[in-house]
Design a protein around this motif. Structure first.
Motif, PDB file in Angstrom:
ATOM      1  N   PRO A 198      20.903   2.673   7.437  1.00  0.00           N
ATOM      2  CA  PRO A 198      22.628   3.839   8.013  1.00  0.00           C
ATOM      3  C   PRO A 198      22.146   3.614   9.084  1.00  0.00           C
ATOM      4  CG  PRO A 198      21.092   4.759   6.321  1.00  0.00           C
ATOM      5  CD  PRO A 198      19.802   3.547   6.562  1.00  0.00           C
ATOM      6  N   GLU A 199      21.358   4.171  10.427  1.00  0.00           N
ATOM      7  CA  GLU A 199      22.069   4.881  11.474  1.00  0.00           C
ATOM      8  C   GLU A 199      22.820   3.398  12.076  1.00  0.00           C
ATOM      9  OE1 GLU A 199      18.637   4.115  11.004  1.00  0.00           O
ATOM     10  OE2 GLU A 199      18.369   6.105   9.904  1.00  0.00           O
ATOM     11  N   LEU A 200      23.157   2.455  11.618  1.00  0.00           N
ATOM     12  CA  LEU A 200      23.275   0.758  11.829  1.00  0.00           C
ATOM     13  C   LEU A 200      24.383   0.315  11.305  1.00  0.00           C
ATOM     14  CD1 LEU A 200      19.916  -0.777  12.675  1.00  0.00           C
ATOM     15  CD2 LEU A 200      21.233   0.565  14.710  1.00  0.00           C
ATOM     16  N   PHE A 201      24.214   0.599   9.917  1.00  0.00           N
ATOM     17  CA  PHE A 201      25.418  -0.152   9.298  1.00  0.00           C
ATOM     18  C   PHE A 201      25.452   0.859   8.017  1.00  0.00           C
ATOM     19  CE2 PHE A 201      26.841  -3.433   6.068  1.00  0.00           C
ATOM     20  CZ  PHE A 201      28.434  -3.364   6.487  1.00  0.00           C
ATOM     21  N   PRO A 202      26.265   1.508   7.150  1.00  0.00           N
ATOM     22  CA  PRO A 202      26.098   2.082   5.981  1.00  0.00           C
ATOM     23  C   PRO A 202      25.964   1.303   5.039  1.00  0.00           C
ATOM     24  CG  PRO A 202      28.786   2.000   6.296  1.00  0.00           C
ATOM     25  CD  PRO A 202      27.844   1.295   7.546  1.00  0.00           C
ATOM     26  N   GLY A 203      26.038   0.609   5.137  1.00  0.00           N
ATOM     27  CA  GLY A 203      25.788  -0.710   3.571  1.00  0.00           C
ATOM     28  C   GLY A 203      24.092  -0.938   3.058  1.00  0.00           C
ATOM     29  N   LEU A 204      24.039  -1.178   2.112  1.00  0.00           N
ATOM     30  CA  LEU A 204      22.953  -1.796   2.091  1.00  0.00           C
ATOM     31  C   LEU A 204      22.695  -3.395   2.173  1.00  0.00           C
ATOM     32  CD1 LEU A 204      19.895  -1.270  -0.595  1.00  0.00           C
ATOM     33  CD2 LEU A 204      20.944  -3.451  -0.575  1.00  0.00           C
ATOM     34  N   ILE A 205      22.138  -3.955   2.163  1.00  0.00           N
ATOM     35  CA  ILE A 205      22.322  -5.339   2.774  1.00  0.00           C
ATOM     36  C   ILE A 205      20.897  -6.416   1.477  1.00  0.00           C
ATOM     37  CG2 ILE A 205      22.148  -7.708   3.862  1.00  0.00           C
ATOM     38  CD1 ILE A 205      22.587  -5.844   6.480  1.00  0.00           C
ATOM     39  N   TYR A 206      21.962  -6.936   0.668  1.00  0.00           N
ATOM     40  CA  TYR A 206      21.190  -7.639  -0.583  1.00  0.00           C
ATOM     41  C   TYR A 206      21.002  -8.966  -0.001  1.00  0.00           C
ATOM     42  CZ  TYR A 206      18.765  -8.073  -4.590  1.00  0.00           C
ATOM     43  OH  TYR A 206      17.893  -7.893  -6.104  1.00  0.00           O
ATOM     44  N   ARG A 207      20.152  -9.473  -0.023  1.00  0.00           N
ATOM     45  CA  ARG A 207      19.943 -11.555   0.361  1.00  0.00           C
ATOM     46  C   ARG A 207      19.533 -12.160  -1.047  1.00  0.00           C
ATOM     47  NH1 ARG A 207      20.786 -11.960   5.612  1.00  0.00           N
ATOM     48  NH2 ARG A 207      21.215 -10.267   6.574  1.00  0.00           N
ATOM     49  N   MET A 208      20.673 -12.248  -1.952  1.00  0.00           N
ATOM     50  CA  MET A 208      19.922 -12.616  -3.518  1.00  0.00           C
ATOM     51  C   MET A 208      19.950 -14.327  -3.232  1.00  0.00           C
ATOM     52  SD  MET A 208      22.198 -12.870  -6.346  1.00  0.00           S
ATOM     53  CE  MET A 208      22.021 -10.858  -7.042  1.00  0.00           C
ATOM     54  N   VAL A 209      18.377 -14.766  -3.423  1.00  0.00           N
ATOM     55  CA  VAL A 209      17.843 -15.801  -3.399  1.00  0.00           C
ATOM     56  C   VAL A 209      18.579 -16.903  -4.541  1.00  0.00           C
ATOM     57  CG1 VAL A 209      15.978 -17.507  -3.492  1.00  0.00           C
ATOM     58  CG2 VAL A 209      16.420 -15.327  -2.362  1.00  0.00           C
ATOM     59  N   ASN A 210      18.917 -16.957  -5.737  1.00  0.00           N
ATOM     60  CA  ASN A 210      19.403 -17.617  -6.150  1.00  0.00           C
ATOM     61  C   ASN A 210      20.126 -17.113  -7.084  1.00  0.00           C
ATOM     62  OD1 ASN A 210      19.618 -20.013  -7.636  1.00  0.00           O
ATOM     63  ND2 ASN A 210      18.033 -19.689  -9.298  1.00  0.00           N
ATOM     64  N   PRO A 211      21.877 -17.033  -6.931  1.00  0.00           N
ATOM     65  CA  PRO A 211      22.255 -17.933  -5.847  1.00  0.00           C
ATOM     66  C   PRO A 211      22.135 -17.508  -4.652  1.00  0.00           C
ATOM     67  CG  PRO A 211      24.268 -16.970  -7.009  1.00  0.00           C
ATOM     68  CD  PRO A 211      22.965 -16.773  -7.844  1.00  0.00           C
ATOM     69  N   LYS A 212      22.265 -18.228  -3.428  1.00  0.00           N
ATOM     70  CA  LYS A 212      21.999 -17.977  -2.729  1.00  0.00           C
ATOM     71  C   LYS A 212      23.600 -17.230  -1.926  1.00  0.00           C
ATOM     72  CE  LYS A 212      20.489 -18.897   1.920  1.00  0.00           C
ATOM     73  NZ  LYS A 212      20.315 -20.575   3.578  1.00  0.00           N
ATOM     74  N   ILE A 213      23.199 -16.149  -1.661  1.00  0.00           N
ATOM     75  CA  ILE A 213      24.514 -14.748  -1.622  1.00  0.00           C
ATOM     76  C   ILE A 213      23.715 -13.373  -0.939  1.00  0.00           C
ATOM     77  CG2 ILE A 213      26.450 -13.393  -3.396  1.00  0.00           C
ATOM     78  CD1 ILE A 213      26.505 -16.086  -3.323  1.00  0.00           C
ATOM     79  N   VAL A 214      24.908 -12.981  -0.910  1.00  0.00           N
ATOM     80  CA  VAL A 214      24.195 -11.405   0.034  1.00  0.00           C
ATOM     81  C   VAL A 214      25.141 -10.773   0.190  1.00  0.00           C
ATOM     82  CG1 VAL A 214      25.022 -10.514   2.088  1.00  0.00           C
ATOM     83  CG2 VAL A 214      23.921 -12.588   3.003  1.00  0.00           C
ATOM     84  N   LEU A 215      25.038  -9.765  -0.292  1.00  0.00           N
ATOM     85  CA  LEU A 215      25.930  -8.263  -1.047  1.00  0.00           C
ATOM     86  C   LEU A 215      25.689  -7.917  -0.116  1.00  0.00           C
ATOM     87  CD1 LEU A 215      24.073  -9.608  -4.883  1.00  0.00           C
ATOM     88  CD2 LEU A 215      26.153  -8.296  -5.010  1.00  0.00           C
ATOM     89  N   LEU A 216      26.854  -6.530   0.293  1.00  0.00           N
ATOM     90  CA  LEU A 216      26.722  -5.447   0.930  1.00  0.00           C
ATOM     91  C   LEU A 216      26.867  -4.721  -0.421  1.00  0.00           C
ATOM     92  CD1 LEU A 216      28.550  -7.205   3.752  1.00  0.00           C
ATOM     93  CD2 LEU A 216      26.772  -7.173   3.869  1.00  0.00           C
ATOM     94  N   ILE A 217      26.319  -3.647   0.118  1.00  0.00           N
ATOM     95  CA  ILE A 217      26.563  -2.633  -0.951  1.00  0.00           C
ATOM     96  C   ILE A 217      26.780  -1.019  -0.714  1.00  0.00           C
ATOM     97  CG2 ILE A 217      25.362  -1.494  -3.606  1.00  0.00           C
ATOM     98  CD1 ILE A 217      23.821  -4.191  -3.562  1.00  0.00           C
ATOM     99  N   PHE A 218      28.040  -0.047  -1.527  1.00  0.00           N
ATOM    100  CA  PHE A 218      28.127   0.615  -0.795  1.00  0.00           C
ATOM    101  C   PHE A 218      27.839   1.859  -1.419  1.00  0.00           C
ATOM    102  CE2 PHE A 218      30.106  -2.702   1.938  1.00  0.00           C
ATOM    103  CZ  PHE A 218      29.915  -1.957   3.399  1.00  0.00           C
ATOM    104  N   VAL A 219      27.466   2.910  -0.839  1.00  0.00           N
ATOM    105  CA  VAL A 219      27.016   4.158  -1.918  1.00  0.00           C
ATOM    106  C   VAL A 219      27.979   4.689  -2.377  1.00  0.00           C
ATOM    107  CG1 VAL A 219      27.801   5.834  -0.013  1.00  0.00           C
ATOM    108  CG2 VAL A 219      26.119   6.670  -1.944  1.00  0.00           C
ATOM    109  N   SER A 220      29.604   4.338  -2.191  1.00  0.00           N
ATOM    110  CA  SER A 220      31.144   4.335  -2.626  1.00  0.00           C
ATOM    111  C   SER A 220      30.828   4.090  -4.334  1.00  0.00           C
ATOM    112  CB  SER A 220      31.885   4.384  -2.473  1.00  0.00           C
ATOM    113  OG  SER A 220      32.218   3.209  -1.310  1.00  0.00           O
ATOM    114  N   GLY A 221      30.296   2.953  -4.421  1.00  0.00           N
ATOM    115  CA  GLY A 221      30.171   1.752  -5.614  1.00  0.00           C
ATOM    116  C   GLY A 221      30.602   0.348  -4.831  1.00  0.00           C
ATOM    117  N   LYS A 222      31.798  -0.126  -3.533  1.00  0.00           N
ATOM    118  CA  LYS A 222      31.945  -0.764  -3.214  1.00  0.00           C
ATOM    119  C   LYS A 222      30.555  -1.838  -3.002  1.00  0.00           C
ATOM    120  CE  LYS A 222      36.222   0.953  -2.973  1.00  0.00           C
ATOM    121  NZ  LYS A 222      36.821   2.230  -2.129  1.00  0.00           N
ATOM    122  N   VAL A 223      31.789  -3.116  -3.394  1.00  0.00           N
ATOM    123  CA  VAL A 223      30.606  -4.116  -3.212  1.00  0.00           C
ATOM    124  C   VAL A 223      31.289  -5.408  -2.706  1.00  0.00           C
ATOM    125  CG1 VAL A 223      29.212  -6.131  -3.892  1.00  0.00           C
ATOM    126  CG2 VAL A 223      29.271  -3.469  -5.008  1.00  0.00           C
TER     127      VAL A 223
END
Length: 220
Positions: A165-190
């Motif tokens: 969180p000091e570098l970027f406020p979202g959680l970066i979730y690297r899904m393998v199948n499908p190969k997708i990156v999700l940025l998940i924020f505390v507010s519920g925005k994705v």
């Protein structure tokens, strides 16, 4: 490389994420998708594609013959050309490679690519091709409408998660199948990025939604 650019893309797109409600009323041309079980609306925010004109291009000439174009070779080795309908930007390289960005649907992106190709032909590169259009990245955003415990999610899914969180406020979730990156924020925005096919974005959200529910913050 697209995935590593995700935080920057995400920060810009979080503001654009829909603010709730299952209404799919959107600007013309924007692709929307309603998640079955939750009613969460996924909005396509950007489609990036590449095109190969298969000819060498004279960038100075293209710049001098087109309106809404910029060319500063000391700063960037491409002509930046914009069109209004659909509202998109092309980066045109001397090699004949073109990158199209800004469309809010795959259809609009392909239409824009053909329009850019027509402009390139019109200003002199008569043999420029427009049949090799490839979608490279689709960015979607949505609002789950509940806050999420990101620290707990990161601990439980450490293999896929990066949360600093000091570098970027979202959680970066690297899904393998499908190969997708999700940025998940505390507010519920994705923000969902990295898809080359629209269905992969939707499949990724289908898979992550039960996880988000599991780490929903309890009502205060």
């Amino acid at each position: 490389a697209m995935a590593d650019a995700a935080p920057a893309a995400g920060a810009a797109l979080v503001a654009a994420a829909t603010s709730g409600g299952a209404s799919a009323a959107t600007p013309s041309g924007q692709t929307t998708h309603v998640h079955d079980s939750s009613g969460v609306v996924l909005l396509t925010q950007n489609v990036v594609a590449t095109m190969n004109c298969a000819v060498k291009l004279d960038l100075m000439h293209i710049n001098s013959q087109t309106r809404n174009s910029e060319y500063n070779p000391q700063r960037f080795s491409a002509v930046v050309l914009r069109i209004r309908q659909p509202k998109t930007t092309a980066l045109i390289f001397a090699s004949g490679k073109v990158v199209i960005t800004g469309a809010k649907s795959v259809q609009d992106c392909r239409l824009a690519a053909r329009k850019f190709g027509a402009i390139i032909r019109k200003v002199g590169a008569k043999d420029a091709k427009t049949d090799d259009i490839r979608v490279q990245n689709i960015v979607c955003s949505c609002d789950c409408r509940f806050p999420i415990r990101l620290e707990a999610l990161a601990l439980a899914h450490g293999k896929f998660s990066s949360f600093e969180p000091e570098l970027f406020p979202g959680l970066i979730y690297r899904m393998v199948n499908p190969k997708i990156v999700l940025l998940i924020f505390v507010s519920g925005k994705v923000v969902i990025t990295g898809a080359k096919h629209q269905e992969d974005s939707y499949e990724a959200f289908n898979k992550i939604y039960p996880v988000l529910l599991e780490f929903k913050k309890p009502d205060a």
